[in-house]
Design an enzyme around this catalytic site. Structure first.
Site, PDB file in Angstrom:
ATOM      1  CE  LYS A 166      -8.095   5.826  -8.281  1.00  0.00           C
ATOM      2  NZ  LYS A 166      -8.496   4.420  -8.544  1.00  0.00           N
TER       3      LYS A 166
ATOM      4  CD  GLU B  59      -5.927   2.195 -10.222  1.00  0.00           C
ATOM      5  OE1 GLU B  59      -6.418   2.775  -9.238  1.00  0.00           O
ATOM      6  OE2 GLU B  59      -6.545   2.043 -11.301  1.00  0.00           O
TER       7      GLU B  59
ATOM      8  CB  CYS C 268      -7.000   5.139 -11.941  1.00  0.00           C
ATOM      9  SG  CYS C 268      -8.310   4.239 -12.812  1.00  0.00           S
TER      10      CYS C 268
END
Length: 375
Positions: free
Chosen positions: A196, A119, A233
């Site tokens: 994300k 990430e 994530c």
């Protein structure tokens, strides 16, 4: 700082357990044993010279009568930021580009088809600070920024699909920032991007001061090596996030992350592996390593003293299969690349055996002409 120097669970077990007990413990911890890949000596030597770890494992699927094996090799890259956080932005990005160039060269030598970086790989994970400059200067265009162009060159040179998670600046829509992964085909074309979907507001992870939840849904990308998705994530903590990528057809879901020991390490070995089992797909969990110190102190609003870092990133990147097996993890302390050979036929085979998704989805997929009793 407890645990920051502990190399890996696997090394500890190998050091202290007799072979017979070690094999049984690994069976219980990791499921069916993955075959160790015989990686080229040139790759191993290059990794040693470059001071990064190189491991390789293979997952097996049963032979089928009507389908050939669908074999693909993925590469998971974990690394520390090599320069101090107060180094000029362009120098930090350029240095990381050169580091990845060397690692991808080794991955290509090992026959990797799809490679995924961690990430926000071009920068320190500065989102704990809530400061804007210089950290927002790391943001780039997902379509034609310098990092995307760099990854396009890597893809064309080595014939690999590249998954490049960056801090994105969307200049076409008001200069909004996003936490984004760019997917580049093996021919160098930008296949698209994903953002994300879930943003943490936990401890020092103050990411919502930079960007908010993504607005692109759960895209899946058809590559010549299979259908892939990127669950960035914090999305790994949300079971429905994994499910949506699976329902949209993903055979491999990458989870590029930046997560620290004190907060999440006990969750790390469970979540991506559980997602592979529940959704009948391969999952690839990637975490950075090392510590990152920032010029100015920051607080977390928890009454504790101001500090310049938020702990250690513990690496431990691994791949999990739909049958519950998984590779050992990479080191908790070193840069590394994990090469995993997958047979995508295993996704359907496990789905046919277990069918975990069927009971919950049956009402949603019921045609109107079917009577309820038929279900």
């Amino acid at each position: 700082m407890a645990g920051s120097g502990f190399e890996s669970l696997e090394r500890c077990l190998e050091k202290h357990l007799p072979l017979a007990e070690l094999q049984e413990v690994k069976r219980v911890l990791y499921g069916k044993e993955t075959r160790k890949l015989d990686l080229p000596s040139a790759a191993l030597e290059a990794a040693s010279r470059g001071d990064f770890e190189l491991q390789g494992y293979a997952f097996e699927a049963a032979a089928e009568q009507q389908r050939k094996p669908q074999t693909v090799r993925v590469g998971l890259v974990q690394n520390r930021t090599p320069l101090p956080a107060d180094t000029p932005v362009v120098k930090q990005v350029t240095t990381l580009h050169r580091r990845m160039e060397a690692i991808v060269e080794v991955a290509a030598t090992c026959g990797v088809n799809i490679i995924c970086f961690q990430e926000a790989w071009t920068m320190p994970f500065a989102f704990c600070t809530r400061e804007k400059l210089p950290w927002t200067e790391f943001a780039e265009s997902a379509e034609d920024g310098p990092t995307t162009k760099f990854c396009q060159e890597l893809a064309r040179k080595h014939g690999v699909v590249v998954v490049s998670p960056i801090l994105e600046r969307d200049s076409a829509h008001g200069d909004v920032l996003w936490n984004t992964a760019v997917v580049i085909s093996s021919s160098g074309a930008v296949l698209g991007k994903t953002r994300k979907n879930h943003i943490p507001r936990v401890g020092d992870f103050n990411e919502s001061t930079y960007y908010m939840e993504g607005n692109l849904g759960h895209p899946v990308f058809q590559t010549r090596f299979g259908r892939i998705a990127v669950n960035i994530c914090y999305g790994r903590h949300h079971p429905l996030n994994w499910l949506m990528y699976s329902l949209n057809g993903a055979e491999i879901v990458f989870n590029p992350s930046a997560t620290i020991g004190a907060l999440s390490e006990s969750l790390w070995p469970i979540e991506a592996r559980n997602a592979a089992i529940a959704n009948h797909c391969f999952t690839c969990a990637i975490n950075r390593v090392g510590q990152e110190h920032f010029p100015n102190e920051f607080t977390s609003g928890d009454g504790k003293k101001a500090h310049r870092d938020f702990g250690y990133f513990y690496g431990s990147s691994y791949v999990a299969a739909p049958d519950g097996s998984r590779t050992p993890g990479l080191s908790r302390t070193r840069d590394g690349i994990l090469v995993a050979e997958l047979d995508l036929n295993l996704c359907r085979q496990v789905n046919d055996i277990w069918g975990f998704k069927r009971p919950g989805l049956r009402p949603a997929f019921r045609p109107r002409s079917w009577p309820a009793a038929a279900l």
